[in-house]
Motif scaffolding. Structure first.
Motif, PDB file in Angstrom:
ATOM      1  N   GLY A  75     -49.920 -14.066 -20.573  1.00  0.00           N
ATOM      2  CA  GLY A  75     -49.885 -14.975 -19.433  1.00  0.00           C
ATOM      3  C   GLY A  75     -50.791 -14.535 -18.304  1.00  0.00           C
ATOM      4  O   GLY A  75     -51.348 -13.427 -18.326  1.00  0.00           O
ATOM      5  N   ASP A  76     -50.912 -15.412 -17.302  1.00  0.00           N
ATOM      6  CA  ASP A  76     -51.858 -15.155 -16.213  1.00  0.00           C
ATOM      7  C   ASP A  76     -51.199 -14.796 -14.891  1.00  0.00           C
ATOM      8  O   ASP A  76     -51.908 -14.496 -13.924  1.00  0.00           O
ATOM      9  CB  ASP A  76     -52.753 -16.383 -15.992  1.00  0.00           C
ATOM     10  N   ARG A  77     -49.866 -14.838 -14.820  1.00  0.00           N
ATOM     11  CA  ARG A  77     -49.183 -14.560 -13.553  1.00  0.00           C
ATOM     12  C   ARG A  77     -48.149 -13.460 -13.738  1.00  0.00           C
ATOM     13  O   ARG A  77     -47.731 -13.136 -14.845  1.00  0.00           O
ATOM     14  CB  ARG A  77     -48.486 -15.819 -13.007  1.00  0.00           C
ATOM     15  N   ARG A  78     -47.708 -12.908 -12.611  1.00  0.00           N
ATOM     16  CA  ARG A  78     -46.752 -11.802 -12.665  1.00  0.00           C
ATOM     17  C   ARG A  78     -45.432 -12.204 -13.316  1.00  0.00           C
ATOM     18  O   ARG A  78     -44.753 -11.369 -13.913  1.00  0.00           O
ATOM     19  CB  ARG A  78     -46.495 -11.262 -11.257  1.00  0.00           C
ATOM     20  N   PHE A  79     -45.068 -13.481 -13.225  1.00  0.00           N
ATOM     21  CA  PHE A  79     -43.811 -13.941 -13.806  1.00  0.00           C
ATOM     22  C   PHE A  79     -43.801 -13.730 -15.327  1.00  0.00           C
ATOM     23  O   PHE A  79     -42.773 -13.402 -15.911  1.00  0.00           O
ATOM     24  CB  PHE A  79     -43.581 -15.412 -13.469  1.00  0.00           C
ATOM     25  N   ASP A  80     -44.962 -13.899 -15.946  1.00  0.00           N
ATOM     26  CA  ASP A  80     -45.077 -13.684 -17.384  1.00  0.00           C
ATOM     27  C   ASP A  80     -44.888 -12.207 -17.725  1.00  0.00           C
ATOM     28  O   ASP A  80     -44.152 -11.861 -18.660  1.00  0.00           O
ATOM     29  CB  ASP A  80     -46.454 -14.144 -17.880  1.00  0.00           C
ATOM     30  N   ILE A  81     -45.548 -11.366 -16.952  1.00  0.00           N
ATOM     31  CA  ILE A  81     -45.488  -9.928 -17.223  1.00  0.00           C
ATOM     32  C   ILE A  81     -44.110  -9.373 -16.875  1.00  0.00           C
ATOM     33  O   ILE A  81     -43.558  -8.545 -17.614  1.00  0.00           O
ATOM     34  CB  ILE A  81     -46.589  -9.187 -16.441  1.00  0.00           C
ATOM     35  N   GLU A  82     -43.540  -9.820 -15.771  1.00  0.00           N
ATOM     36  CA  GLU A  82     -42.204  -9.347 -15.390  1.00  0.00           C
ATOM     37  C   GLU A  82     -41.171  -9.752 -16.435  1.00  0.00           C
ATOM     38  O   GLU A  82     -40.249  -8.981 -16.749  1.00  0.00           O
ATOM     39  CB  GLU A  82     -41.827  -9.903 -14.016  1.00  0.00           C
TER      40      GLU A  82
ATOM     41  N   GLY B 286     -52.012  -9.547 -19.793  1.00  0.00           N
ATOM     42  CA  GLY B 286     -52.463 -10.428 -18.722  1.00  0.00           C
ATOM     43  C   GLY B 286     -53.837 -10.980 -19.015  1.00  0.00           C
ATOM     44  O   GLY B 286     -54.711 -10.258 -19.514  1.00  0.00           O
ATOM     45  N   VAL B 287     -54.028 -12.273 -18.756  1.00  0.00           N
ATOM     46  CA  VAL B 287     -55.341 -12.896 -18.954  1.00  0.00           C
ATOM     47  C   VAL B 287     -55.982 -13.133 -17.594  1.00  0.00           C
ATOM     48  O   VAL B 287     -55.315 -13.521 -16.628  1.00  0.00           O
ATOM     49  CB  VAL B 287     -55.220 -14.212 -19.752  1.00  0.00           C
ATOM     50  N   LEU B 288     -57.292 -12.906 -17.530  1.00  0.00           N
ATOM     51  CA  LEU B 288     -58.002 -12.941 -16.251  1.00  0.00           C
ATOM     52  C   LEU B 288     -58.779 -14.226 -16.021  1.00  0.00           C
ATOM     53  O   LEU B 288     -59.529 -14.330 -15.053  1.00  0.00           O
ATOM     54  CB  LEU B 288     -58.938 -11.732 -16.163  1.00  0.00           C
ATOM     55  N   TRP B 289     -58.585 -15.226 -16.899  1.00  0.00           N
ATOM     56  CA  TRP B 289     -59.275 -16.511 -16.687  1.00  0.00           C
ATOM     57  C   TRP B 289     -58.365 -17.534 -16.008  1.00  0.00           C
ATOM     58  O   TRP B 289     -58.771 -18.657 -15.767  1.00  0.00           O
ATOM     59  CB  TRP B 289     -59.789 -17.069 -18.016  1.00  0.00           C
ATOM     60  N   GLY B 290     -57.140 -17.157 -15.687  1.00  0.00           N
ATOM     61  CA  GLY B 290     -56.183 -18.091 -15.117  1.00  0.00           C
ATOM     62  C   GLY B 290     -56.085 -18.011 -13.606  1.00  0.00           C
ATOM     63  O   GLY B 290     -57.084 -17.814 -12.909  1.00  0.00           O
ATOM     64  N   PHE B 291     -54.855 -18.130 -13.092  1.00  0.00           N
ATOM     65  CA  PHE B 291     -54.646 -18.254 -11.653  1.00  0.00           C
ATOM     66  C   PHE B 291     -54.155 -16.973 -10.987  1.00  0.00           C
ATOM     67  O   PHE B 291     -54.070 -16.910  -9.769  1.00  0.00           O
ATOM     68  CB  PHE B 291     -53.646 -19.384 -11.379  1.00  0.00           C
ATOM     69  N   GLY B 292     -53.835 -15.966 -11.775  1.00  0.00           N
ATOM     70  CA  GLY B 292     -53.415 -14.697 -11.209  1.00  0.00           C
ATOM     71  C   GLY B 292     -54.592 -13.757 -11.033  1.00  0.00           C
ATOM     72  O   GLY B 292     -55.698 -14.013 -11.509  1.00  0.00           O
ATOM     73  N   SER B 293     -54.370 -12.636 -10.369  1.00  0.00           N
ATOM     74  CA  SER B 293     -55.422 -11.659 -10.144  1.00  0.00           C
ATOM     75  C   SER B 293     -55.163 -10.406 -10.973  1.00  0.00           C
ATOM     76  O   SER B 293     -54.054 -10.171 -11.458  1.00  0.00           O
ATOM     77  CB  SER B 293     -55.489 -11.269  -8.664  1.00  0.00           C
TER      78      SER B 293
END
Length: 210
Positions: free
Chosen positions: A160-167, A178-185
């Motif tokens: 996923g691209d946001r912290r919610f996915d990783i958490e 984490g993917v870096l083409w999405g909306f998270g940093s």
């Protein structure tokens, strides 16, 4: 391996549809729209609307209603598939991985999108929260996927691209990518505890093989 994918910001660029629906909701309530809405993509709607409405539950629910009103009609069609995603998904299935989607988007809004994707049929299951939920629910949905597939955390990865996915992954002892083409940093994903970060979809297959 069981591969769980976020939807918005991971498989599809849904910024156009989501931000248009946010503006629609705020216009209906005569509330000025923030200049930058990218941070709204990923978190639950109620989480994002609440501060603009002084946490007035009635107004928050009205905003969510107006958002869903436009999304059901137009918003779900306003997205683009990220380059390389279809080839990645086809390759993962060809290599024997099981695939499912775990999204913060309500199931009833996510299903039409998945059905319309040229590779949507490759996902065995779709997990999305109830429309009334104020929470991301990523952790509980990942837990449900582990139970449904009979997979162990060591045999599972959440992408996923946001912290919610990783958490959500961390909460279940699952590998979080984490993917870096999405909306998270990069910083957001690293701080959430991502095991690895990838900059392009064609890197995921090699990462899983390793």
């Amino acid at each position: 391996m069981l591969c769980l994918f976020d939807l918005d910001g991971t498989l599809i660029d849904s910024e156009l549809g989501i931000t248009a629906c946010i503006r629609h909701a705020l216009d209906k309530l005569e509330i000025p729209t923030p200049a930058d809405l990218r941070d709204w993509i990923g978190p639950p709607l109620r989480h994002s609307f609440a501060p603009l409405m002084d946490h007035d539950e009635t107004r928050v629910e009205a905003a969510v209603h107006y958002y869903h009103e436009r999304f059901a009609d137009l918003g779900w069609r306003e997205y683009a598939i990220y380059p390389g995603i279809e080839a990645m998904i086809d390759g993962l299935q060809a290599n024997g991985h099981q695939l499912a989607i775990v999204t913060s988007k309500p199931h009833r809004h996510a299903q039409p999108i998945v059905d319309a994707l040229p590779f949507g049929h490759r996902f065995t299951r779709l997990y999305g929260p109830h429309p009334s939920s104020p929470h991301s629910e990523k952790a509980s949905m990942i837990a449900a996927a582990l139970a449904d597939f009979g997979a162990s955390p060591r045999e599972t990865v959440m992408i996923g691209d946001r912290r919610f996915d990783i958490e959500g992954a961390v909460a279940n002892g699952v590998t979080g990518v984490g993917v870096l083409w999405g909306f998270g940093s990069r910083t957001e994903l690293e701080q959430a505890g991502a095991h690895a970060l990838i900059e392009h979809p064609d890197l995921l297959g090699a990462l899983l093989a390793a």
